[in-house]
Write an enzyme that holds these catalytic residues in place. Sequence first.
Site, PDB file in Angstrom:
ATOM      1  N   LYS A  71       0.809  -1.229   0.000  1.00  0.00           N
ATOM      2  CA  LYS A  71       0.000   0.000   0.000  1.00  0.00           C
ATOM      3  C   LYS A  71       0.842   1.279   0.000  1.00  0.00           C
ATOM      4  O   LYS A  71       0.373   2.318  -0.455  1.00  0.00           O
ATOM      5  CB  LYS A  71      -0.961   0.008   1.200  1.00  0.00           C
ATOM      6  CG  LYS A  71      -2.081  -1.013   1.061  1.00  0.00           C
ATOM      7  CD  LYS A  71      -3.093  -0.879   2.187  1.00  0.00           C
ATOM      8  CE  LYS A  71      -4.119  -1.994   2.122  1.00  0.00           C
ATOM      9  NZ  LYS A  71      -5.213  -1.828   3.073  1.00  0.00           N
ATOM     10  N   ASN A  92      -4.936   2.213  -1.495  1.00  0.00           N
ATOM     11  CA  ASN A  92      -5.475   0.869  -1.734  1.00  0.00           C
ATOM     12  C   ASN A  92      -6.258   0.776  -3.036  1.00  0.00           C
ATOM     13  O   ASN A  92      -6.753  -0.293  -3.375  1.00  0.00           O
ATOM     14  CB  ASN A  92      -6.371   0.420  -0.574  1.00  0.00           C
ATOM     15  CG  ASN A  92      -7.734   1.058  -0.653  1.00  0.00           C
ATOM     16  OD1 ASN A  92      -7.849   2.249  -0.925  1.00  0.00           O
ATOM     17  ND2 ASN A  92      -8.774   0.278  -0.462  1.00  0.00           N
ATOM     18  N   ASP A 107      -9.928   2.744   1.921  1.00  0.00           N
ATOM     19  CA  ASP A 107     -10.083   2.160   3.260  1.00  0.00           C
ATOM     20  C   ASP A 107     -10.640   3.237   4.190  1.00  0.00           C
ATOM     21  O   ASP A 107     -11.542   2.986   4.998  1.00  0.00           O
ATOM     22  CB  ASP A 107      -8.738   1.691   3.823  1.00  0.00           C
ATOM     23  CG  ASP A 107      -8.223   0.441   3.131  1.00  0.00           C
ATOM     24  OD1 ASP A 107      -9.041  -0.374   2.680  1.00  0.00           O
ATOM     25  OD2 ASP A 107      -6.982   0.286   3.049  1.00  0.00           O
ATOM     26  N   GLY A 131      -4.693   1.842  19.493  1.00  0.00           N
ATOM     27  CA  GLY A 131      -3.665   1.297  18.617  1.00  0.00           C
ATOM     28  C   GLY A 131      -2.875   2.398  17.940  1.00  0.00           C
ATOM     29  O   GLY A 131      -3.338   3.543  17.851  1.00  0.00           O
ATOM     30  N   ALA A 132      -1.675   2.035  17.490  1.00  0.00           N
ATOM     31  CA  ALA A 132      -0.839   3.011  16.775  1.00  0.00           C
ATOM     32  C   ALA A 132      -0.055   2.322  15.664  1.00  0.00           C
ATOM     33  O   ALA A 132       1.075   2.682  15.360  1.00  0.00           O
ATOM     34  CB  ALA A 132       0.097   3.721  17.754  1.00  0.00           C
ATOM     35  N   GLY A 133      -0.678   1.330  15.036  1.00  0.00           N
ATOM     36  CA  GLY A 133      -0.093   0.686  13.859  1.00  0.00           C
ATOM     37  C   GLY A 133      -0.559   1.427  12.605  1.00  0.00           C
ATOM     38  O   GLY A 133      -1.067   2.558  12.685  1.00  0.00           O
ATOM     39  N   GLY A 134      -0.396   0.792  11.462  1.00  0.00           N
ATOM     40  CA  GLY A 134      -0.749   1.417  10.191  1.00  0.00           C
ATOM     41  C   GLY A 134      -2.226   1.778  10.108  1.00  0.00           C
ATOM     42  O   GLY A 134      -2.599   2.865   9.626  1.00  0.00           O
ATOM     43  N   ALA A 135      -3.095   0.887  10.587  1.00  0.00           N
ATOM     44  CA  ALA A 135      -4.536   1.132  10.506  1.00  0.00           C
ATOM     45  C   ALA A 135      -4.917   2.319  11.393  1.00  0.00           C
ATOM     46  O   ALA A 135      -5.642   3.235  10.959  1.00  0.00           O
ATOM     47  CB  ALA A 135      -5.301  -0.114  10.930  1.00  0.00           C
ATOM     48  N   LEU A 227     -12.518  -2.329  13.901  1.00  0.00           N
ATOM     49  CA  LEU A 227     -12.185  -2.489  12.481  1.00  0.00           C
ATOM     50  C   LEU A 227     -12.165  -3.970  12.078  1.00  0.00           C
ATOM     51  O   LEU A 227     -12.215  -4.294  10.901  1.00  0.00           O
ATOM     52  CB  LEU A 227     -10.830  -1.846  12.146  1.00  0.00           C
ATOM     53  CG  LEU A 227     -10.684  -0.345  12.418  1.00  0.00           C
ATOM     54  CD1 LEU A 227      -9.437   0.186  11.724  1.00  0.00           C
ATOM     55  CD2 LEU A 227     -11.889   0.460  11.981  1.00  0.00           C
ATOM     56  N   TYR A 229     -13.657  -7.678  11.437  1.00  0.00           N
ATOM     57  CA  TYR A 229     -14.993  -8.212  11.101  1.00  0.00           C
ATOM     58  C   TYR A 229     -15.034  -9.733  11.251  1.00  0.00           C
ATOM     59  O   TYR A 229     -16.047 -10.360  10.968  1.00  0.00           O
ATOM     60  CB  TYR A 229     -15.440  -7.772   9.695  1.00  0.00           C
ATOM     61  CG  TYR A 229     -14.462  -8.090   8.599  1.00  0.00           C
ATOM     62  CD1 TYR A 229     -14.416  -9.356   8.017  1.00  0.00           C
ATOM     63  CD2 TYR A 229     -13.587  -7.124   8.141  1.00  0.00           C
ATOM     64  CE1 TYR A 229     -13.517  -9.648   7.018  1.00  0.00           C
ATOM     65  CE2 TYR A 229     -12.678  -7.399   7.135  1.00  0.00           C
ATOM     66  CZ  TYR A 229     -12.649  -8.674   6.582  1.00  0.00           C
ATOM     67  OH  TYR A 229     -11.746  -8.949   5.588  1.00  0.00           O
TER      68      TYR A 229
HETATM   69  P1  ATR Z   1      -1.481  -2.595  11.511  1.00  0.00           P
HETATM   70  O1  ATR Z   1      -0.398  -1.985  10.677  1.00  0.00           O
HETATM   71  O2  ATR Z   1      -2.246  -3.702  10.835  1.00  0.00           O
HETATM   72  O3  ATR Z   1      -2.381  -1.601  12.134  1.00  0.00           O
HETATM   73  P2  ATR Z   1       0.579  -3.180  13.475  1.00  0.00           P
HETATM   74  O4  ATR Z   1       1.453  -2.165  12.902  1.00  0.00           O
HETATM   75  O5  ATR Z   1       1.109  -4.558  13.691  1.00  0.00           O
HETATM   76  O6  ATR Z   1      -0.765  -3.405  12.691  1.00  0.00           O
HETATM   77  O7  ATR Z   1       0.047  -2.576  14.876  1.00  0.00           O
HETATM   78  C1  ATR Z   1      -0.620  -3.349  15.761  1.00  0.00           C
HETATM   79  C2  ATR Z   1      -1.178  -2.490  16.898  1.00  0.00           C
HETATM   80  O8  ATR Z   1      -1.800  -3.356  17.824  1.00  0.00           O
HETATM   81  C3  ATR Z   1      -0.147  -1.704  17.658  1.00  0.00           C
HETATM   82  O9  ATR Z   1      -0.734  -0.519  18.116  1.00  0.00           O
HETATM   83  C4  ATR Z   1       0.164  -2.643  18.831  1.00  0.00           C
HETATM   84  O10 ATR Z   1       0.669  -2.007  19.988  1.00  0.00           O
HETATM   85  P3  ATR Z   1       2.233  -1.683  20.116  1.00  0.00           P
HETATM   86  O11 ATR Z   1       2.482  -0.474  19.271  1.00  0.00           O
HETATM   87  O12 ATR Z   1       2.434  -1.413  21.572  1.00  0.00           O
HETATM   88  O13 ATR Z   1       2.956  -2.909  19.647  1.00  0.00           O
HETATM   89  C5  ATR Z   1      -1.203  -3.171  19.118  1.00  0.00           C
HETATM   90  N1  ATR Z   1      -1.165  -4.451  19.823  1.00  0.00           N
HETATM   91  C6  ATR Z   1      -0.877  -5.661  19.311  1.00  0.00           C
HETATM   92  N2  ATR Z   1      -0.982  -6.606  20.255  1.00  0.00           N
HETATM   93  C7  ATR Z   1      -1.325  -5.979  21.414  1.00  0.00           C
HETATM   94  C8  ATR Z   1      -1.616  -6.406  22.732  1.00  0.00           C
HETATM   95  N3  ATR Z   1      -1.570  -7.697  23.075  1.00  0.00           N
HETATM   96  N4  ATR Z   1      -1.962  -5.460  23.650  1.00  0.00           N
HETATM   97  C9  ATR Z   1      -2.024  -4.161  23.323  1.00  0.00           C
HETATM   98  N5  ATR Z   1      -1.783  -3.696  22.069  1.00  0.00           N
HETATM   99  C10 ATR Z   1      -1.444  -4.589  21.130  1.00  0.00           C
END
Ligand code: ATR
Length: 289
Positions: A71, A92, A107, A131-135, A227, A229
């Site tokens: 992406k 996307n 998305d 959360g703070a990943g890509g999504a 997010l 499903y």
């Molecule tokens: P994507 O890009 O699909 O959003 P990602 O980059 O793998 O996924 O991010 C996953 C998110 O889920 C992150 O915010 C992660 O928290 P960290 O930044 O602390 O790693 C969060 N996450 C995954 N497993 C977790 C858990 N067991 N408890 C709390 N947060 C979790």
Amino acid sequence: MVIDGKTKTCGLIGNPVEHTLSPLIHNTLAGLMGHNFVYVPFPVAEGRVDEAVRGAYALDILGMNVTVPYKSEVIGSLTAVDELAAQIGAVNTLVRTDTGFKGYNTDMSGLFRAMTAEGIRIEGEEILLLGAGGAARAVAYLCASQKAKKVYLLNRTLDKAQKIAEEVNRVFAGEVIIPMRLSDYSNLPERRFLAVQATSVGLAPHDDEVIIEDAAFYQKIHTGFDLIYKPFTTRFMRLVKDAGGEACNGLKMLLYQGIDAYELWNRTTVTQKDADAVYEKLRSATNPC
Ligand code: ATR
């Protein structure tokens, strides 16, 4: 479906693409709307995205979806990028133009449309984003661009939340995103929020997992949007409902990211009746019982 010399083709590039539900969305829409159109998945090997995009253009492909892990990488092969997609740094959907493909992020427009369909507002709202990943990063951009009042960005790792907050606040010249450590949720203001669950915690087959267990946290949520499903009802959604809130899963986001792409490619508008029919198919495909 009859394929002839005039059939228009769209497809999905990614790796892997075997489990995608996008062909179901697009081929169902084409059938319902009577379009001479077909949608197929194309697995693309690492390092071959640019070749795939150029090849698709040469083959007169009308448009493409792009999924994991391409992406961001695909942006280098495009001749134009929509503003929100460029800010997010993830595309996307590719739409054919006279000079090459233009990139969009349906998305996020799809999430916005799904929220609107559920009667959920972003403008003026105070939002919890988990959360703070890509999504989550993309949702933070969506919330800022749709004029949320405040977004409390809660993450297990504070650094990542801070990084997103700095970036989004800089782009939108404000202090909309407030980063917080996930475990500090008891410091949130005393009110009820819209909460968007943007981690992968609770995704099948880990149906019993949830990002925060404490029932007191769920008292702070009037509407929880997960997010995920699969499962259809996540543990996060159940906890929101147990605390008296409303809860939605991500299936309508999946539906509307597809509908937005279909509309861009075919310069059409999908009726609510057709959208509902596709949703029922997605529901059966993801939730067979
Ligand atoms: P994507 O890009 O699909 O959003 P990602 O980059 O793998 O996924 O991010 C996953 C998110 O889920 C992150 O915010 C992660 O928290 P960290 O930044 O602390 O790693 C969060 N996450 C995954 N497993 C977790 C858990 N067991 N408890 C709390 N947060 C979790």
